[in-house]
Design a protein around this motif. Structure first.
Motif, PDB file in Angstrom:
ATOM      1  N   GLY A  95       0.269 -23.417 -52.204  1.00 34.98           N
ATOM      2  CA  GLY A  95      -0.780 -22.526 -51.710  1.00 34.98           C
ATOM      3  C   GLY A  95      -2.145 -22.884 -52.252  1.00 34.98           C
ATOM      4  N   GLY A  96      -2.211 -23.285 -53.534  1.00 31.99           N
ATOM      5  CA  GLY A  96      -3.486 -23.695 -54.117  1.00 31.99           C
ATOM      6  C   GLY A  96      -4.056 -24.927 -53.445  1.00 31.99           C
ATOM      7  N   ILE A  97      -3.191 -25.915 -53.163  1.00 26.68           N
ATOM      8  CA  ILE A  97      -3.655 -27.130 -52.494  1.00 26.68           C
ATOM      9  C   ILE A  97      -4.135 -26.810 -51.078  1.00 26.68           C
ATOM     10  N   MET A  98      -3.374 -25.962 -50.378  1.00 26.81           N
ATOM     11  CA  MET A  98      -3.789 -25.578 -49.023  1.00 26.81           C
ATOM     12  C   MET A  98      -5.119 -24.820 -49.046  1.00 26.81           C
ATOM     13  N   GLY A  99      -5.254 -23.868 -49.974  1.00 22.51           N
ATOM     14  CA  GLY A  99      -6.500 -23.108 -50.047  1.00 22.51           C
ATOM     15  C   GLY A  99      -7.690 -23.970 -50.389  1.00 22.51           C
ATOM     16  N   GLY A 100      -7.526 -24.876 -51.361  1.00 22.89           N
ATOM     17  CA  GLY A 100      -8.621 -25.779 -51.708  1.00 22.89           C
ATOM     18  C   GLY A 100      -9.008 -26.688 -50.556  1.00 22.89           C
ATOM     19  N   THR A 101      -8.013 -27.170 -49.797  1.00 23.76           N
ATOM     20  CA  THR A 101      -8.295 -28.045 -48.662  1.00 23.76           C
ATOM     21  C   THR A 101      -9.050 -27.308 -47.570  1.00 23.76           C
ATOM     22  N   VAL A 102      -8.614 -26.078 -47.267  1.00 22.85           N
ATOM     23  CA  VAL A 102      -9.285 -25.299 -46.228  1.00 22.85           C
ATOM     24  C   VAL A 102     -10.722 -24.983 -46.641  1.00 22.85           C
ATOM     25  N   ALA A 103     -10.924 -24.657 -47.923  1.00 23.68           N
ATOM     26  CA  ALA A 103     -12.274 -24.345 -48.392  1.00 23.68           C
ATOM     27  C   ALA A 103     -13.195 -25.561 -48.314  1.00 23.68           C
ATOM     28  N   PHE A 104     -12.670 -26.752 -48.595  1.00 23.40           N
ATOM     29  CA  PHE A 104     -13.493 -27.960 -48.612  1.00 23.40           C
ATOM     30  C   PHE A 104     -13.676 -28.550 -47.212  1.00 23.40           C
ATOM     31  N   HIS A 105     -12.580 -28.589 -46.415  1.00 20.41           N
ATOM     32  CA  HIS A 105     -12.615 -29.346 -45.160  1.00 20.41           C
ATOM     33  C   HIS A 105     -12.215 -28.537 -43.929  1.00 20.41           C
ATOM     34  N   GLY A 106     -11.737 -27.315 -44.082  1.00 24.08           N
ATOM     35  CA  GLY A 106     -11.296 -26.535 -42.934  1.00 24.08           C
ATOM     36  C   GLY A 106      -9.813 -26.723 -42.654  1.00 24.08           C
ATOM     37  N   PHE A 107      -9.278 -25.925 -41.721  1.00 18.07           N
ATOM     38  CA  PHE A 107      -7.854 -25.956 -41.409  1.00 18.07           C
ATOM     39  C   PHE A 107      -7.425 -27.276 -40.769  1.00 18.07           C
ATOM     40  N   GLY A 108      -8.348 -27.950 -40.111  1.00 16.41           N
ATOM     41  CA  GLY A 108      -7.997 -29.197 -39.451  1.00 16.41           C
ATOM     42  C   GLY A 108      -7.596 -30.307 -40.402  1.00 16.41           C
ATOM     43  N   ALA A 109      -7.918 -30.172 -41.679  1.00 19.51           N
ATOM     44  CA  ALA A 109      -7.594 -31.223 -42.642  1.00 19.51           C
ATOM     45  C   ALA A 109      -6.163 -31.132 -43.149  1.00 19.51           C
ATOM     46  N   LEU A 110      -5.475 -30.031 -42.846  1.00 17.59           N
ATOM     47  CA  LEU A 110      -4.105 -29.862 -43.329  1.00 17.59           C
ATOM     48  C   LEU A 110      -3.145 -30.727 -42.520  1.00 17.59           C
ATOM     49  N   ASN A 111      -2.119 -31.230 -43.186  1.00 19.00           N
ATOM     50  CA  ASN A 111      -1.075 -32.024 -42.534  1.00 19.00           C
ATOM     51  C   ASN A 111       0.029 -31.065 -42.094  1.00 19.00           C
ATOM     52  N   TRP A 112      -0.081 -30.549 -40.874  1.00 15.02           N
ATOM     53  CA  TRP A 112       0.826 -29.496 -40.415  1.00 15.02           C
ATOM     54  C   TRP A 112       2.253 -29.993 -40.257  1.00 15.02           C
ATOM     55  N   LYS A 113       2.434 -31.261 -39.961  1.00 14.95           N
ATOM     56  CA  LYS A 113       3.789 -31.796 -39.842  1.00 14.95           C
ATOM     57  C   LYS A 113       4.512 -31.734 -41.182  1.00 14.95           C
ATOM     58  N   GLY A 114       3.832 -32.163 -42.230  1.00 19.10           N
ATOM     59  CA  GLY A 114       4.434 -32.075 -43.555  1.00 19.10           C
ATOM     60  C   GLY A 114       4.584 -30.645 -44.034  1.00 19.10           C
ATOM     61  N   LEU A 115       3.596 -29.796 -43.703  1.00 18.91           N
ATOM     62  CA  LEU A 115       3.659 -28.396 -44.131  1.00 18.91           C
ATOM     63  C   LEU A 115       4.787 -27.639 -43.449  1.00 18.91           C
ATOM     64  N   ASN A 116       5.107 -27.979 -42.197  1.00 19.10           N
ATOM     65  CA  ASN A 116       6.219 -27.316 -41.522  1.00 19.10           C
ATOM     66  C   ASN A 116       7.522 -27.528 -42.287  1.00 19.10           C
ATOM     67  N   THR A 117       7.741 -28.760 -42.748  1.00 19.33           N
ATOM     68  CA  THR A 117       8.946 -29.053 -43.523  1.00 19.33           C
ATOM     69  C   THR A 117       8.949 -28.298 -44.847  1.00 19.33           C
ATOM     70  N   ILE A 118       7.789 -28.290 -45.533  1.00 17.50           N
ATOM     71  CA  ILE A 118       7.700 -27.628 -46.837  1.00 17.50           C
ATOM     72  C   ILE A 118       7.898 -26.124 -46.704  1.00 17.50           C
ATOM     73  N   ILE A 119       7.203 -25.502 -45.749  1.00 15.99           N
ATOM     74  CA  ILE A 119       7.286 -24.046 -45.587  1.00 15.99           C
ATOM     75  C   ILE A 119       8.683 -23.630 -45.142  1.00 15.99           C
ATOM     76  N   THR A 120       9.301 -24.424 -44.261  1.00 16.82           N
ATOM     77  CA  THR A 120      10.664 -24.120 -43.833  1.00 16.82           C
ATOM     78  C   THR A 120      11.624 -24.133 -45.022  1.00 16.82           C
ATOM     79  N   ALA A 121      11.484 -25.149 -45.885  1.00 12.91           N
ATOM     80  CA  ALA A 121      12.355 -25.222 -47.065  1.00 12.91           C
ATOM     81  C   ALA A 121      12.113 -24.042 -48.007  1.00 12.91           C
ATOM     82  N   LEU A 122      10.853 -23.643 -48.185  1.00 17.76           N
ATOM     83  CA  LEU A 122      10.550 -22.523 -49.072  1.00 17.76           C
ATOM     84  C   LEU A 122      11.130 -21.211 -48.549  1.00 17.76           C
ATOM     85  N   LEU A 123      11.145 -21.039 -47.229  1.00 21.06           N
ATOM     86  CA  LEU A 123      11.660 -19.805 -46.646  1.00 21.06           C
ATOM     87  C   LEU A 123      13.187 -19.795 -46.575  1.00 21.06           C
ATOM     88  N   VAL A 124      13.771 -20.949 -46.308  1.00 13.47           N
ATOM     89  CA  VAL A 124      15.223 -21.014 -46.105  1.00 13.47           C
ATOM     90  C   VAL A 124      15.982 -21.070 -47.421  1.00 13.47           C
TER      91      VAL A 124
END
Length: 275
Positions: free
Chosen positions: A179-208
């Protein structure tokens, strides 16, 4: 006669010097230009008479690069120090996960359990680099990482870990770091800078993962109760005292292969940010 001959020789010599002087001046100017643009300017200070001329620009570029290198080096060292502080707090926050069972059942003393956990956590960090690669490249493009971004992410995660540790909340350091890395990235570069493909895998694992843990724990407990339903309680206690040490050791190794590598990934991001 001798004086007249000497005077004549001096006159001829001065005439030759006057004739050669323009050529020497041109050679001197050419050498000056070569010296000002050659690699030797890296280690030679510019002459005082070119301090305010175009010839001094290469020296200024080198000085600017040196200032940038010193600043980037100090910033990178500070970020790596913050990452190590997060790793220390992460251990303080999560170490109880691996040793809670063996301490609460008095299979091992707290000192023995902590020593066992520390050694196996350290060993687990060297088993693989998959988690480090995911943290370093799976959340944001490394080319967009800056020292300030990494520092902001780590400070946010440290603050959350300390808050939950103080109030005794068993939260995940992985959630805090990602969450800290995501928040820092959004603050510096916006949501478009996030790697959503990698985040989908990470968030799915965290929830499951909690759901898988719940189902797996229920299934194993039911299996153990059925398998040992007719065995004497004293034998079961002796057997599972040893198995608790095995399970705690496995937990410590897996914790090291996961959580220790998260900081390795963060340090990799910091090094990318240093160029």
């Amino acid at each position: 006669a001798v004086l007249d001959a000497l005077h004549q020789d001096l006159t001829v010599g001065m005439t030759k010097v006057d004739a050669v002087a323009p050529v020497l001046h041109d050679v001197q100017a050419l050498v000056g230009r070569i010296a000002a643009s050659a690699p030797v300017y890296i280690c030679v200070a510019p002459p005082a008479h070119v301090a305010d001329t175009k010839q001094n620009r290469p020296y200024e570029r080198v000085r600017a690069f040196r200032r940038f290198a010193r600043t980037a080096g100090r910033a990178g060292t500070a970020v790596i120090a913050i990452a190590l502080i997060f790793d220390y707090i992460n251990g303080m926050h999560d170490a109880a996960n691996a040793i809670a069972t063996v301490v609460s059942t008095r299979v091992l003393s707290p000192r023995q359990a902590i020593l066992l956990s520390a050694c196996l956590n350290f060993a687990g960090a060297f088993l693989s680099t998959a988690v480090a690669k995911t943290i370093g490249k799976g959340i944001v493009d490394p080319a967009m990482v800056t020292q300030g971004l990494v520092a902001a992410a780590m400070l946010g995660a440290i603050g959350w870990n300390l808050l939950t540790w103080y109030y005794g909340i068993p939260s995940s350091s992985s959630h805090a770091l990602i969450g800290g890395i995501m928040g820092g990235t959004v603050a510096f570069h916006g949501f478009g800078a996030l790697n959503w493909k990698g985040l989908n895998t990470i968030i799915t694992a965290l929830l499951v993962s909690p759901i898988i843990g719940l189902i797996g724990g229920f299934a194993f407990m039911a299996l153990i109760m059925w398998a040992f339903r007719k065995v004497h309680a004293g034998f079961v206690n002796r057997l599972f005292k040893g198995l608790q040490v095995v399970s705690a050791s496995f937990m410590a190794v897996s914790h090291g292969s996961n959580d220790a590598q998260k900081v390795m990934g963060v340090i990799t991001m910091a090094l990318f940010g240093m160029g």
